[in-house]
Design a protein around this motif. Structure first.
Motif: not given
Ligand code: TRP
Length: 470
Positions: A37, A40-42, A252-253, A258, A346, A349-350
């Motif tokens: 989680a 880069l989003g955070n 996203f965060t 997904m 992150s 995890s993708i």
């Molecule tokens: N959450 C991560 C972030 O904030 C990005 C990320 C990792 C992500 N796994 C994901 C976003 C799965 C969407 C789906 O940067």
């Protein structure tokens, strides 16, 4: 370590859980999921969207989106992952069939796997920027002394970022390093790959961030203003668009929409409480986003800079601040190290859900699956990197390939995936299966969660998707 072939229509067994490939404890699951989680989003996106949308009121809406929509979907994803066992696609299918529904629900899993493919390709390019910036910082480019007298810091930093984006070689080398590190970790499986990485990287991320916040709080003299900017809501600054941005970012965060969290949940032991784990993950993620704001904005304000610079906030505005303060080079190194680690926990995890699926489906070893999938994503990522320079003239829907990948995933596919996951959980799976897996009976909490998934989420997310498309 390789999972044996599991035909999709065979007995739904969770190979991984039996094969000493489950998370070894609740803590390591939470660390790994929080690592997913936090990214880069955070650190990159959250501060700049707060800056663009006026601060406090936006933060308030964002917090509401996390609590009311993100958290319930996060719980749902972990739940489907654990109950379904196996890869996300397999999980959607076997649970639907078990409840007498169509196997076609597995299409949500397919969408997730496709989305992962797209997200990782451009995410890895941005993660690569943080590597470049780490190298620049170590090289002393942000030490004020290295700027020639009379040189305009703002101009130098603007040019540095522009020259990075203009260099296909640098972008591709950094993107390749990120993909290689990601593949190396994922190839080693849950216990010796993902878990081992999360065990030291995630605590490291927190320690670095705390150090940065303490520095910002004690040295800038602007901590109070940063606090006010983040937490004093000025409702007049709020727009309808900001609400939609906040909701999209909540997905996203938290890495939901997904199937990434499903893939992590598939390896979770039965005795772990899903609501508590999800609360911890969402709490840590939110904490990091807010702390990142408290590390960044005081430095921005102290140097007389603007918070609304958009995507360049941490790659242009912040470096200007670094270059203007004493010891800025060291702080910059710590900052970009922090960003790089956050991005790497992150990216793994993708990649994981995609690898899980093809490993199970094709019966290939995890290593060779990771290699093949990783190379395919790496190739697409090269396209995203070239979108900034030699391929900038190629556009889809008026966007270059990079912006298109970002838009198609963050603004459309993730919310749509979240919507479908909510519908699937709220309407396909039976209440008894859900409450059994959540382990909180038919309590008020359960009913509230179920209500949100059935009504609130589809409505809210439907609006976002509609708005983004129209
Ligand atoms: N959450 C991560 C972030 O904030 C990005 C990320 C990792 C992500 N796994 C994901 C976003 C799965 C969407 C789906 O940067």
């Amino acid at each position: 370590m390789n999972a044996p072939v599991q035909p999709l229509n065979g007995t739904p067994l969770l190979v991984a859980r039996q094969r000493n490939n489950a998370w070894s404890s609740r803590l390591t699951f939470i660390l790994a999921a929080a690592g997913s989680a936090v990214g880069l989003g955070n650190v990159w996106k959250f501060p700049y969207i707060v800056g663009e949308h006026g601060g406090g009121a936006f933060v308030l809406v964002y917090l509401a989106c996390i609590a009311l929509i993100g958290l319930p979907i996060l719980m749902a994803e972990i739940l489907i992952g654990r109950r379904g066992g196996g890869s996300p696609i397999h999980g959607f299918r076997s649970l639907a069939v078990r409840e007498g529904h169509s196997p076609n629900w597995q299409l949500i899993g397919w969408m997730g796997v496709g989305c992962a493919f797209l997200i990782l390709s451009f995410y890895s390019v941005v993660a690569g920027w943080s590597l470049s910036y780490l190298a620049y910082a170590i090289d002393g480019r942000f030490g004020g002394a290295n700027l020639a007298a009379g040189e305009d810091t703002a101009q130098v930093m603007g040019e540095l970022f522009a020259s990075l984006l203009a260099s296909p070689e640098t972008l591709i080398v950094c993107h390749s390093l990120v993909m290689a590190a990601t593949m190396l970790i994922v190839a080693n499986g849950i216990r010796s790959g993902l878990e081992r990485a999360a065990r030291w990287m995630v605590p490291g991320i927190f320690v670095l961030l705390l150090a940065l916040v303490i520095y910002a709080a004690t040295s800038s003299g602007q901590f109070g203003n940063a606090l006010a900017f983040l937490f004093r809501p000025d409702v007049s600054a709020l727009t309808w668009e900001a609400v939609l941005v906040a909701l999209g970012h909540a997905f996203f965060t938290l890495s939901v929409g997904m199937t990434a969290m499903m893939a992590y949940g598939a390896h979770l032991q039965k005795r772990v409480s899903i609501p508590k784990a999800a609360l911890a993950i969402a709490g840590l993620d939110t904490l990091v986003a807010l702390l990142a704001g408290l590390a960044i904005f005081p430095l921005v304000f102290a140097n007389g800079l603007e918070p609304g610079a958009g995507p360049g906030l941490i790659f242009v505005t912040l470096p200007i601040a670094f270059a203007q303060m004493p010891g800025g080079g060291i702080i910059a190194s710590l900052f970009f190290l922090f960003l790089g680690l956050a991005a790497l926990t992150s990216t793994i995890s993708i990649l994981e859900p995609v690898v899980q699926y093809f490993e199970q489906r094709r019966g290939r070893s995890r290593r060779s699956t990771t290699l093949i999938i990783g190379i395919a994503i790496w190739l697409l990522g090269i396209g995203a990197a070239l979108a900034f320079n030699v391929w900038s003239h190629i556009t889809i829907l008026d966007k270059n390939l990079f912006d298109f990948l970002d838009f198609a995933t963050s603004s459309v596919l993730l919310p749509l995936g979240g919507l479908l996951i909510a519908v699937y959980t709220g309407r396909v799976l039976s209440r008894s299966a859900l409450s059994d897996e959540l382990g909180c009976g038919k309590s008020t909490l359960f009913r509230l969660w179920h209500f949100v998934l059935r009504y609130i989420t589809p409505l809210g997310v439907g609006l976002v998707v509609f708005y983004n498309l129209v």
